[in-house]
Motif scaffolding. Structure first.
Motif, PDB file in Angstrom:
ATOM      1  N   ARG A  15      -1.956   5.169 -18.513  1.00 53.65           N
ATOM      2  CA  ARG A  15      -2.600   5.349 -17.205  1.00 53.65           C
ATOM      3  C   ARG A  15      -4.089   5.116 -17.381  1.00 53.65           C
ATOM      4  O   ARG A  15      -4.805   5.982 -17.866  1.00 53.65           O
ATOM      5  CB  ARG A  15      -2.332   6.754 -16.672  1.00 53.65           C
ATOM      6  CG  ARG A  15      -2.663   6.900 -15.204  1.00 53.65           C
ATOM      7  CD  ARG A  15      -2.415   8.315 -14.708  1.00 53.65           C
ATOM      8  NE  ARG A  15      -2.547   8.382 -13.255  1.00 53.65           N
ATOM      9  CZ  ARG A  15      -2.644   9.508 -12.569  1.00 53.65           C
ATOM     10  NH1 ARG A  15      -2.605  10.662 -13.178  1.00 53.65           N
ATOM     11  NH2 ARG A  15      -2.781   9.472 -11.251  1.00 53.65           N
ATOM     12  N   VAL A  23      -7.021   8.080  -6.826  1.00 57.67           N
ATOM     13  CA  VAL A  23      -6.906   7.360  -8.087  1.00 57.67           C
ATOM     14  C   VAL A  23      -7.459   5.946  -7.858  1.00 57.67           C
ATOM     15  O   VAL A  23      -7.092   5.277  -6.895  1.00 57.67           O
ATOM     16  CB  VAL A  23      -5.443   7.404  -8.598  1.00 57.67           C
ATOM     17  CG1 VAL A  23      -4.456   7.005  -7.548  1.00 57.67           C
ATOM     18  CG2 VAL A  23      -5.268   6.578  -9.852  1.00 57.67           C
ATOM     19  N   TYR A  81      -8.380   2.119  -9.335  1.00 60.92           N
ATOM     20  CA  TYR A  81      -8.049   1.085 -10.322  1.00 60.92           C
ATOM     21  C   TYR A  81      -9.023  -0.075 -10.159  1.00 60.92           C
ATOM     22  O   TYR A  81      -9.201  -0.575  -9.049  1.00 60.92           O
ATOM     23  CB  TYR A  81      -6.660   0.504 -10.082  1.00 60.92           C
ATOM     24  CG  TYR A  81      -5.505   1.471 -10.115  1.00 60.92           C
ATOM     25  CD1 TYR A  81      -4.685   1.567 -11.241  1.00 60.92           C
ATOM     26  CD2 TYR A  81      -5.194   2.253  -9.005  1.00 60.92           C
ATOM     27  CE1 TYR A  81      -3.588   2.426 -11.256  1.00 60.92           C
ATOM     28  CE2 TYR A  81      -4.110   3.118  -9.021  1.00 60.92           C
ATOM     29  CZ  TYR A  81      -3.310   3.198 -10.151  1.00 60.92           C
ATOM     30  OH  TYR A  81      -2.236   4.045 -10.163  1.00 60.92           O
ATOM     31  N   HIS A 126       6.738   5.961 -14.478  1.00 66.40           N
ATOM     32  CA  HIS A 126       6.785   7.428 -14.568  1.00 66.40           C
ATOM     33  C   HIS A 126       7.523   7.953 -13.332  1.00 66.40           C
ATOM     34  O   HIS A 126       7.764   7.204 -12.379  1.00 66.40           O
ATOM     35  CB  HIS A 126       5.358   7.994 -14.602  1.00 66.40           C
ATOM     36  CG  HIS A 126       4.615   7.759 -13.324  1.00 66.40           C
ATOM     37  ND1 HIS A 126       3.995   6.566 -13.023  1.00 66.40           N
ATOM     38  CD2 HIS A 126       4.423   8.551 -12.221  1.00 66.40           C
ATOM     39  CE1 HIS A 126       3.444   6.636 -11.822  1.00 66.40           C
ATOM     40  NE2 HIS A 126       3.696   7.826 -11.306  1.00 66.40           N
ATOM     41  N   GLY A 181       0.398  -3.672  -6.888  1.00 67.62           N
ATOM     42  CA  GLY A 181       1.519  -3.177  -6.088  1.00 67.62           C
ATOM     43  C   GLY A 181       2.097  -1.907  -6.700  1.00 67.62           C
ATOM     44  O   GLY A 181       1.777  -1.531  -7.833  1.00 67.62           O
ATOM     45  N   THR A 182       2.939  -1.250  -5.918  1.00 68.67           N
ATOM     46  CA  THR A 182       3.639  -0.065  -6.412  1.00 68.67           C
ATOM     47  C   THR A 182       5.100  -0.455  -6.576  1.00 68.67           C
ATOM     48  O   THR A 182       5.764  -0.823  -5.600  1.00 68.67           O
ATOM     49  CB  THR A 182       3.473   1.111  -5.430  1.00 68.67           C
ATOM     50  OG1 THR A 182       2.083   1.282  -5.147  1.00 68.67           O
ATOM     51  CG2 THR A 182       4.054   2.389  -6.015  1.00 68.67           C
ATOM     52  N   HIS A 223       8.685   4.778 -10.994  1.00 68.78           N
ATOM     53  CA  HIS A 223       7.795   3.791 -10.377  1.00 68.78           C
ATOM     54  C   HIS A 223       6.547   3.581 -11.221  1.00 68.78           C
ATOM     55  O   HIS A 223       6.282   4.338 -12.154  1.00 68.78           O
ATOM     56  CB  HIS A 223       7.418   4.214  -8.957  1.00 68.78           C
ATOM     57  CG  HIS A 223       6.678   5.518  -8.908  1.00 68.78           C
ATOM     58  ND1 HIS A 223       7.316   6.732  -8.991  1.00 68.78           N
ATOM     59  CD2 HIS A 223       5.355   5.792  -8.816  1.00 68.78           C
ATOM     60  CE1 HIS A 223       6.428   7.699  -8.944  1.00 68.78           C
ATOM     61  NE2 HIS A 223       5.217   7.161  -8.848  1.00 68.78           N
ATOM     62  N   ALA A 224       5.799   2.567 -10.868  1.00 69.37           N
ATOM     63  CA  ALA A 224       4.584   2.214 -11.608  1.00 69.37           C
ATOM     64  C   ALA A 224       3.541   1.688 -10.636  1.00 69.37           C
ATOM     65  O   ALA A 224       3.881   1.129  -9.586  1.00 69.37           O
ATOM     66  CB  ALA A 224       4.887   1.137 -12.641  1.00 69.37           C
ATOM     67  N   GLY A 225       2.276   1.879 -11.002  1.00 68.68           N
ATOM     68  CA  GLY A 225       1.184   1.180 -10.325  1.00 68.68           C
ATOM     69  C   GLY A 225       0.925  -0.075 -11.136  1.00 68.68           C
ATOM     70  O   GLY A 225       0.441  -0.010 -12.270  1.00 68.68           O
ATOM     71  N   ASN A 260      -2.648  10.457  -3.839  1.00 68.91           N
ATOM     72  CA  ASN A 260      -1.373  11.151  -3.975  1.00 68.91           C
ATOM     73  C   ASN A 260      -1.380  12.413  -3.126  1.00 68.91           C
ATOM     74  O   ASN A 260      -2.329  13.203  -3.179  1.00 68.91           O
ATOM     75  CB  ASN A 260      -1.147  11.551  -5.438  1.00 68.91           C
ATOM     76  CG  ASN A 260      -0.792  10.364  -6.315  1.00 68.91           C
ATOM     77  OD1 ASN A 260       0.221   9.702  -6.079  1.00 68.91           O
ATOM     78  ND2 ASN A 260      -1.617  10.074  -7.299  1.00 68.91           N
ATOM     79  N   TRP A 319       1.193  15.396  -2.981  1.00 64.82           N
ATOM     80  CA  TRP A 319       2.414  15.918  -3.589  1.00 64.82           C
ATOM     81  C   TRP A 319       2.770  17.260  -2.983  1.00 64.82           C
ATOM     82  O   TRP A 319       1.937  18.182  -2.934  1.00 64.82           O
ATOM     83  CB  TRP A 319       2.217  16.075  -5.094  1.00 64.82           C
ATOM     84  CG  TRP A 319       2.278  14.770  -5.829  1.00 64.82           C
ATOM     85  CD1 TRP A 319       3.224  13.799  -5.726  1.00 64.82           C
ATOM     86  CD2 TRP A 319       1.321  14.296  -6.810  1.00 64.82           C
ATOM     87  NE1 TRP A 319       2.936  12.753  -6.582  1.00 64.82           N
ATOM     88  CE2 TRP A 319       1.785  13.035  -7.252  1.00 64.82           C
ATOM     89  CE3 TRP A 319       0.152  14.835  -7.355  1.00 64.82           C
ATOM     90  CZ2 TRP A 319       1.108  12.294  -8.223  1.00 64.82           C
ATOM     91  CZ3 TRP A 319      -0.519  14.100  -8.311  1.00 64.82           C
ATOM     92  CH2 TRP A 319      -0.043  12.839  -8.739  1.00 64.82           C
TER      93      TRP A 319
HETATM   94  O1  AKG Z   1      -0.977   3.020  -8.123  1.00 66.86           O
HETATM   95  C1  AKG Z   1       0.153   3.043  -7.640  1.00 66.86           C
HETATM   96  O2  AKG Z   1       0.586   2.115  -6.942  1.00 66.86           O
HETATM   97  C2  AKG Z   1       1.050   4.211  -7.917  1.00 66.86           C
HETATM   98  C3  AKG Z   1       0.327   5.389  -8.532  1.00 66.86           C
HETATM   99  C4  AKG Z   1       1.214   6.520  -8.863  1.00 66.86           C
HETATM  100  O3  AKG Z   1       2.402   6.379  -8.917  1.00 66.86           O
HETATM  101  C5  AKG Z   1       0.675   7.870  -9.130  1.00 66.86           C
HETATM  102  O4  AKG Z   1      -0.555   8.061  -9.117  1.00 66.86           O
HETATM  103  O5  AKG Z   1       1.484   8.791  -9.366  1.00 66.86           O
END
Ligand code: AKG
Ligand code: FE2
Length: 242
Positions: free
Chosen positions: A69, A108, A110, A119, A155-156, A213-215, A227, A229
């Motif tokens: 990450r 978050v 990027y 994850h 993408g996610t 899933h993944a970023g 996020n 949650w």
């Molecule tokens: O960046 C993304 O598209 C997903 C990020 C993610 O899954 C997370 O922060 O838990």
């Protein structure tokens, strides 16, 4: 007359977002216009300069920095705008859901080449899903707060889920992705993905492996996500920062 004017109304009016069911098992819902432009700008403004390297919980439950990450993260302090977004996320799920079930919002960020490997948002380590933590993360919203114009990648991706069929999805779903790569959402500012992380297994709620899933790496440009949650139960006040 010299009274300071609030930048945004304190009344908490919600945008007319639209929803589409992407999958029913697990439940995945795509939400267009979940955030207003004013809310997006506010979130960026109040978190400016507060980002640090994103942490990941390891198998022991300890939070640490990992190559899986590479983004930067920050928590968003509650204010009237943030509380309004939280109330939207709550009422989306249920009119009876209490705000204490929601974790502090996390942004978050990027930049080029940064990503978040595969994850699940639900914890595999029970110590992070104890009753004082409100149990596990029952649901997730991932909201695209700011995607720079011309951004590529980012993408996610849900590798176990199938992309929905039909041309109409191609603005929100990456229709150029390989079928065997599963479902990839395009990052679009203001839009959000909602999904349920847990599934009823013989009367017991357990983490749903299919929500992996993944970023994906941002190949050019930048992306800021958020996020939201929700826990199964009430999160102890020590974890809500109140
Ligand atoms: O960046 C993304 O598209 C997903 C990020 C993610 O899954 C997370 O922060 O838990
Ligand atoms: Fe995630």
């Amino acid at each position: 007359a010299d009274r300071q004017q609030p930048i945004l109304n304190d009344e908490c009016s919600h945008p007319a977002y639209t929803v589409h069911i992407v999958a029913t098992s697990p439940l995945v819902i795509y939400i267009s216009d979940f955030l207003t432009n004013a809310e997006r700008e506010h979130l960026l403004e109040v978190t400016k300069g507060t980002f640090s390297n994103s942490a990941v919980a390891d198998s022991s439950g300890a939070q640490g920095l990992q190559q899986t990450r590479t983004s930067k993260s920050t928590s968003v302090a509650p204010d009237s705008v943030v509380d309004c977004i939280v109330s939207r996320a709550l009422s989306f799920q249920s009119p009876s859901l209490h705000p204490s079930h929601v974790e502090p919002l996390q942004l978050v960020a990027y930049s080029q080449n940064q990503s978040y490997h595969f994850h699940t948002d639900w914890f595999t380590n029970p110590s992070l899903a104890s009753p004082s933590h409100g149990g596990n993360r029952i649901s997730s919203f991932f909201v695209y707060v700011d995607v720079a114009p011309g951004t590529t990648g980012g993408g996610t991706n849900f590798p176990v889920l199938n992309a929905p069929h039909g041309e109409e999805w191609c603005k929100t779903v990456d229709c150029d992705a390989q079928w065997e790569d599963g479902l990839t959402f395009r990052p679009v500012s203001g839009n959000a993905i909602f999904w349920m992380n847990m599934v009823d297994e013989g009367g017991e709620m357990v983490g749903d492996e299919r929500t992996l899933h993944a970023g994906l790496p941002v190949t050019s440009g930048s992306k800021v996500g958020m996020n939201i949650w929700t826990r199964e139960g009430s999160l102890g006040s020590e974890y809500r920062g109140v």
